[in-house]
Design an enzyme around this catalytic site. Structure first.
Site, short mmCIF file in Angstrom:
data_model
loop_
_atom_site.label_atom_id
_atom_site.label_comp_id
_atom_site.label_asym_id
_atom_site.label_seq_id
_atom_site.Cartn_x
_atom_site.Cartn_y
_atom_site.Cartn_z
N LYS A 42 35.74 -46.89 3.97
CA LYS A 42 35.77 -45.45 3.67
C LYS A 42 34.52 -44.78 4.24
O LYS A 42 33.55 -45.44 4.63
CB LYS A 42 35.84 -45.24 2.16
N ARG A 140 36.66 -42.94 -14.17
CA ARG A 140 37.02 -42.15 -12.98
C ARG A 140 38.55 -42.22 -12.86
O ARG A 140 39.26 -41.81 -13.76
CB ARG A 140 36.30 -42.68 -11.74
N HIS A 172 37.63 -50.97 -11.28
CA HIS A 172 36.33 -50.88 -10.63
C HIS A 172 35.23 -50.95 -11.69
O HIS A 172 35.36 -50.37 -12.77
CB HIS A 172 36.21 -49.57 -9.86
N ARG A 229 36.34 -56.75 -2.95
CA ARG A 229 36.32 -55.53 -2.14
C ARG A 229 34.88 -55.15 -1.76
O ARG A 229 34.35 -54.15 -2.25
CB ARG A 229 36.95 -54.37 -2.90
N TYR A 272 7.93 -25.34 8.07
CA TYR A 272 8.10 -24.32 7.05
C TYR A 272 7.22 -24.57 5.82
O TYR A 272 7.13 -25.69 5.32
CB TYR A 272 9.56 -24.28 6.59
N CYS A 319 13.41 -29.88 8.71
CA CYS A 319 14.19 -28.67 9.00
C CYS A 319 15.64 -29.05 9.31
O CYS A 319 16.01 -30.21 9.27
CB CYS A 319 13.57 -27.95 10.19
N MET A 320 16.44 -28.07 9.63
CA MET A 320 17.85 -28.34 9.87
C MET A 320 18.07 -29.29 11.05
O MET A 320 18.95 -30.16 10.99
CB MET A 320 18.60 -27.03 10.13
N ASP A 321 17.27 -29.13 12.11
CA ASP A 321 17.51 -29.88 13.34
C ASP A 321 16.33 -30.75 13.77
O ASP A 321 16.41 -31.39 14.82
CB ASP A 321 17.81 -28.91 14.49
#
Length: 381
Positions: A42, A140, A172, A229, A272, A319-321
């Site tokens: 997954k 769950r 699980h 699993r 920043y 930062c973002m990038d």
């Protein structure tokens, strides 16, 4: 390690060593002591690349694959993967008819899920293999022990109508990664009760019983039943770090190339908020990865990387990038490689070290790496 000149240059890449994946699967099979193995692939195989990883696992002896979502299983079928696949999170309106046509096994933990599976099976003209899920204490998905008899009864009725075949009974564990936690034995007792109820109701004795994740596989022989699993352990990351690495080999190395290198004065604020200020004249390197690529923002001034032959702490706000590192007086130039984490063989931080420094688990570190970072699959380092 370095970026291959045979590939187009990219700011960063996640290298996945498929030989490490195969090593881990074989090691886990030894611990499974004859139980069948379904590998959880997954979340894009925990960020390692769905199809190449799935194929490597099957080559190493896994007999089944597990996905959270139906669309993940459909992607495997589209790529030509023919092995049995179980998908276990189903919401109303999923493409179950397509799943039925492609022979994908489905989990059901409530009567309405059985009804949707039955309708999809009839529309597709294909019998669907179903695993009934019991909620033994994680709260769950799955039927609680009180609701379990009704789920089993409904499943047997649908099976009698020819739409499904009950092939698995599963659950699980909530705390398998906490050795000795009292919930473990309680859950196993509830699971045994659920199995007994199903058996007395007439579910075939050939139905596969499974509850063990990576941690249970490695430390709880009584939880192995018919199938295990493993998930995180397949990728070489310990399911119980305080007990060591179990001989697993981390498969992923996250690398980037410096985008900028420049000399700055003492008392220079960085990124920043100026959460990092240089205490001397120094050289700053810019690493082109950020929180849009899955580098947690709270790695600010905490996480380490390997650059110019030494470990360096992230300097200032992620930062973002991009983020910055302080190179001191060491020599570096744009294009030089930075290793964020890897197996640790060359002194680089490991994924476990990143997780520890950021107060999280390795699962989050590897699965957060975004699609802008290409996965480059290799065989051996």
């Amino acid at each position: 390690m370095s970026f291959s000149t045979a590939r187009p240059a990219t700011p960063a890449e996640a290298r996945v060593d498929l030989s490490a994946i195969r090593h881990n699967v074989r090691l886990l099979a030894e611990h499974a002591s004859g139980a069948e193995m379904m590998v959880a692939v997954k979340a894009d195989a925990y960020g390692h690349g769905l199809v190449p990883t799935a194929r490597a696992c099957l080559e190493a002896g896994a007999t089944r694959l597990g996905t959270a979502y139906v669309r993940e299983a459909l992607a495997l079928r589209a790529a030509g993967v023919a092995a049995p696949i179980l998908s276990w999170i189903i919401t109303p309106g999923e493409p179950l008819e397509e799943a039925a046509r492609l022979g994908i096994e489905l989990s059901a933990g409530a009567p309405w899920v059985l009804d949707e599976i039955a309708e999809a099976a009839r529309n597709a003209g294909r019998l669907v293999r179903v695993h009934l899920k019991a909620d033994t204490g994680i709260s769950r998905g799955g039927a609680t022990i009180d609701a379990w008899p009704a789920l089993v009864e409904r499943a047997l009725a649908v099976q009698a109508g020819g739409a499904i075949e009950i092939v698995g009974l599963w659950s699980h564990l909530a705390c398998a990664d906490i050795p000795g936690h009292p919930s473990i034995e309680r859950q196993l007792a509830v699971f045994d009760e659920a199995l007994s109820i199903a058996d007395k109701a007439g579910v075939s004795s050939g139905a596969i019983r499974h509850i063990a994740n990576s941690a249970a596989l490695m430390t709880l022989p009584q939880a192995r039943y018919d199938m295990v699993r493993p998930g995180i352990a397949v990728y070489g990351l310990s399911p119980i770090p305080e007990l060591g690495d179990f001989g697993l080999r981390p498969a992923m190395t996250l690398a980037a190339r410096l985008a900028s290198v420049k000399r700055v004065r003492e008392d220079t604020g960085v990124s920043y908020g100026h959460l990092y200020v240089t205490d001397r004249e120094t050289t700053l390197g810019l690493v082109p990865l950020g929180y849009a690529d899955g580098i947690l923002r709270n790695a600010t001034n905490l996480a380490e990387v390997l650059a110019a032959g030494r470990r360096r702490r992230v300097a200032g706000r992620v930062c973002m990038d991009q983020f910055t590192i302080d190179l001191g007086d060491d020599q570096a130039e744009a294009g030089d490689e930075v290793i964020l984490f890897g197996p640790g063989d060359d002194g680089e931080p490991t994924c476990q070290e990143w997780a520890d420094s950021l107060g999280t688990i390795t699962h989050e570190i590897v699965t957060r790496i975004g699609s802008r970072v290409p996965r480059v699959h290799t065989d051996g380092r």
